[in-house]
Motif scaffolding. Structure first.
Motif, PDB file in Angstrom:
ATOM      1  N   LEU A 177       0.934  -2.450  -6.666  1.00 24.55           N
ATOM      2  CA  LEU A 177       0.250  -1.562  -5.724  1.00 24.55           C
ATOM      3  C   LEU A 177      -0.914  -2.301  -5.091  1.00 24.55           C
ATOM      4  CD1 LEU A 177      -0.277   1.335  -4.565  1.00 24.55           C
ATOM      5  CD2 LEU A 177      -1.805   1.670  -6.546  1.00 24.55           C
ATOM      6  N   THR A 178      -0.936  -2.362  -3.773  1.00 30.71           N
ATOM      7  CA  THR A 178      -2.113  -2.841  -3.050  1.00 30.71           C
ATOM      8  C   THR A 178      -2.996  -1.636  -2.795  1.00 30.71           C
ATOM      9  OG1 THR A 178      -0.574  -4.304  -1.893  1.00 30.71           O
ATOM     10  CG2 THR A 178      -2.851  -4.296  -1.140  1.00 30.71           C
ATOM     11  N   ALA A 179      -4.302  -1.738  -3.113  1.00 26.88           N
ATOM     12  CA  ALA A 179      -5.108  -0.527  -3.092  1.00 26.88           C
ATOM     13  C   ALA A 179      -6.590  -0.832  -2.937  1.00 26.88           C
ATOM     14  CB  ALA A 179      -4.870   0.277  -4.374  1.00 26.88           C
ATOM     15  N   ILE A 227      -5.209  -8.403  -9.635  1.00 27.58           N
ATOM     16  CA  ILE A 227      -5.704  -9.425  -8.723  1.00 27.58           C
ATOM     17  C   ILE A 227      -6.539  -8.741  -7.652  1.00 27.58           C
ATOM     18  CG2 ILE A 227      -3.773 -10.987  -9.169  1.00 27.58           C
ATOM     19  CD1 ILE A 227      -2.495 -10.093  -6.562  1.00 27.58           C
ATOM     20  N   THR A 228      -7.312  -9.530  -6.906  1.00 20.00           N
ATOM     21  CA  THR A 228      -8.201  -8.935  -5.909  1.00 20.00           C
ATOM     22  C   THR A 228      -7.904  -9.457  -4.511  1.00 20.00           C
ATOM     23  OG1 THR A 228      -9.905 -10.644  -6.130  1.00 20.00           O
ATOM     24  CG2 THR A 228     -10.077  -8.731  -7.593  1.00 20.00           C
ATOM     25  N   TRP A 229      -8.392  -8.717  -3.521  1.00 24.26           N
ATOM     26  CA  TRP A 229      -8.397  -9.110  -2.116  1.00 24.26           C
ATOM     27  C   TRP A 229      -9.703  -8.630  -1.477  1.00 24.26           C
ATOM     28  CZ3 TRP A 229      -8.680  -5.152   1.521  1.00 24.26           C
ATOM     29  CH2 TRP A 229      -8.335  -3.860   1.074  1.00 24.26           C
ATOM     30  N   PHE A 261       0.833  -1.195   0.000  1.00 29.27           N
ATOM     31  CA  PHE A 261       0.000   0.000   0.000  1.00 29.27           C
ATOM     32  C   PHE A 261       0.872   1.251   0.000  1.00 29.27           C
ATOM     33  CE2 PHE A 261      -3.253  -2.832   1.865  1.00 29.27           C
ATOM     34  CZ  PHE A 261      -4.420  -2.350   1.286  1.00 29.27           C
ATOM     35  N   ASP A 262       2.090   1.117   0.490  1.00 27.32           N
ATOM     36  CA  ASP A 262       2.922   2.266   0.840  1.00 27.32           C
ATOM     37  C   ASP A 262       3.823   2.681  -0.319  1.00 27.32           C
ATOM     38  OD1 ASP A 262       1.884   2.139   3.502  1.00 27.32           O
ATOM     39  OD2 ASP A 262       3.216   0.448   3.877  1.00 27.32           O
ATOM     40  N   HIS A 263       3.535   3.855  -0.850  1.00 31.38           N
ATOM     41  CA  HIS A 263       4.220   4.318  -2.048  1.00 31.38           C
ATOM     42  C   HIS A 263       5.715   4.477  -1.813  1.00 31.38           C
ATOM     43  CE1 HIS A 263       0.294   6.199  -3.872  1.00 31.38           C
ATOM     44  NE2 HIS A 263       0.105   5.007  -3.344  1.00 31.38           N
ATOM     45  N   TRP A 264       6.111   4.888  -0.610  1.00 27.99           N
ATOM     46  CA  TRP A 264       7.538   5.093  -0.360  1.00 27.99           C
ATOM     47  C   TRP A 264       8.315   3.776  -0.419  1.00 27.99           C
ATOM     48  CZ3 TRP A 264       3.753   5.646   3.346  1.00 27.99           C
ATOM     49  CH2 TRP A 264       3.796   4.781   4.443  1.00 27.99           C
ATOM     50  N   LEU A 265       7.680   2.679  -0.033  1.00 28.76           N
ATOM     51  CA  LEU A 265       8.351   1.389  -0.139  1.00 28.76           C
ATOM     52  C   LEU A 265       8.476   0.965  -1.599  1.00 28.76           C
ATOM     53  CD1 LEU A 265       6.819  -0.638   2.837  1.00 28.76           C
ATOM     54  CD2 LEU A 265       9.080   0.425   2.693  1.00 28.76           C
ATOM     55  N   ILE A 297      -1.558  -4.766  -9.943  1.00 28.44           N
ATOM     56  CA  ILE A 297      -2.363  -4.134  -8.901  1.00 28.44           C
ATOM     57  C   ILE A 297      -3.118  -5.220  -8.145  1.00 28.44           C
ATOM     58  CG2 ILE A 297      -4.257  -2.513  -8.429  1.00 28.44           C
ATOM     59  CD1 ILE A 297      -3.579  -1.320 -11.270  1.00 28.44           C
ATOM     60  N   SER A 298      -3.169  -5.083  -6.829  1.00 29.52           N
ATOM     61  CA  SER A 298      -4.022  -5.928  -5.991  1.00 29.52           C
ATOM     62  C   SER A 298      -5.077  -5.016  -5.372  1.00 29.52           C
ATOM     63  CB  SER A 298      -3.200  -6.623  -4.902  1.00 29.52           C
ATOM     64  OG  SER A 298      -4.031  -7.384  -4.057  1.00 29.52           O
ATOM     65  N   TYR A 299      -6.349  -5.202  -5.790  1.00 29.75           N
ATOM     66  CA  TYR A 299      -7.398  -4.237  -5.434  1.00 29.75           C
ATOM     67  C   TYR A 299      -8.523  -4.935  -4.674  1.00 29.75           C
ATOM     68  CZ  TYR A 299      -8.988   0.567  -6.257  1.00 29.75           C
ATOM     69  OH  TYR A 299      -9.293   1.893  -6.114  1.00 29.75           O
ATOM     70  N   HIS A 300      -9.169  -4.181  -3.781  1.00 31.15           N
ATOM     71  CA  HIS A 300     -10.326  -4.701  -3.048  1.00 31.15           C
ATOM     72  C   HIS A 300     -11.428  -5.079  -4.047  1.00 31.15           C
ATOM     73  CE1 HIS A 300     -13.907  -4.887  -0.561  1.00 31.15           C
ATOM     74  NE2 HIS A 300     -13.150  -4.845   0.530  1.00 31.15           N
TER      75      HIS A 300
END
Length: 241
Positions: A161-163, A208-210, A142-146, A185-188
């Motif tokens: 990107l987890t989002a 992909i989803t979560w 989720f963390d852009h800085w990482l 992207i891993s999205y809800h």
């Protein structure tokens, strides 16, 4: 763009193939063994222990999973390795222990859990631990800085990107992250479809989803994305794609 056909190929077990923390707990070697035996890809979470060792753990606090108060980052990996997860025989594993167990048999989708201003050396430690590992690995956060740190370190793995979110302001923030040159992207799942993910899919990025927990969510995923991250059921018994 990287070939991510392997990321789409099999359902992804959320924090391993646990049983909703009844007997097999999340992010444990038992959950990862169960996923490997079932042929599922594995999603897991990393925290950065006090001795600069990446450990497999989701929460910032130890209470829910280990039954004691305290910050996971305040303890060394050795100290965490003595803590029972859910009162079971499983202890908090290091990333190195998980890699040794999985040994390339199923793909790994690894999420880094960051803390702004307290992540110096985290990404470098993860990449050092992964060096020489033979098997499919993708890294996400989720963390852009990482994600920025991983790009600057020339991470040789697909980055994602987890989002979540459904409003244009959120999409703008997500798009800023994608400008780093991310691969997936891993999205809800409940926030699909939307303008951001549809645009990225049209550009060829894997989605992909979560976290899918029932057949309805599974159907929704495969109508709008490439693969699901699941928990609480066995998708081999209800696969629709």
């Amino acid at each position: 763009m990287k070939d991510l056909s392997w990321l789409k190929a099999e359902p992804i077990a959320h924090r391993g193939f646990h049983d909703m923390n009844r007997e097999v707990w999340e992010n444990t070697l038992s959950a990862f063994s169960r996923a490997v035996e079932s042929g599922f890809a594995i999603e897991c979470d990393l925290q950065f222990a006090a001795d600069s060792v990446p450990v497999v753990f989701h929460d910032h606090d130890l209470q829910r999973l280990c039954g004691i108060a305290g910050d996971v980052r305040a303890k060394t990996s050795a100290e965490l390795g003595l803590l029972s997860v859910g009162g079971t025989g499983d202890k908090v594993p290091t990333l190195k222990q998980m890699l040794r167990l999985v040994a390339g048999r199923v793909p790994l989708i690894i999420e880094l859990k960051g803390r702004l201003g307290d992540d110096e050396g985290f990404c470098a430690a993860v990449l050092e631990t992964l060096e020489g590992y033979e098997g499919h690995v993708a890294l996400m956060s989720f963390d852009h800085w990482l994600l920025r740190d991983l790009k600057e370190l020339d991470a040789p793995y697909p980055l994602g990107l987890t989002a979540e979110g459904v409003n244009p302001e959120t999409f703008f923030v997500h798009e800023e992250a994608m400008h780093l040159g991310l691969d997936f992207i891993s999205y809800h799942y409940g926030h699909l479809p939307n303008a951001f993910t549809e645009k990225e899919r049209a550009l060829g990025r894997t989605l992909i989803t979560w976290t899918v927990r029932d057949r309805q969510a599974q159907e929704h995923t495969f109508a709008n994305a490439d693969q699901m991250t699941f928990e609480g059921f066995d998708p081999r018994e209800s696969m629709i794609s």
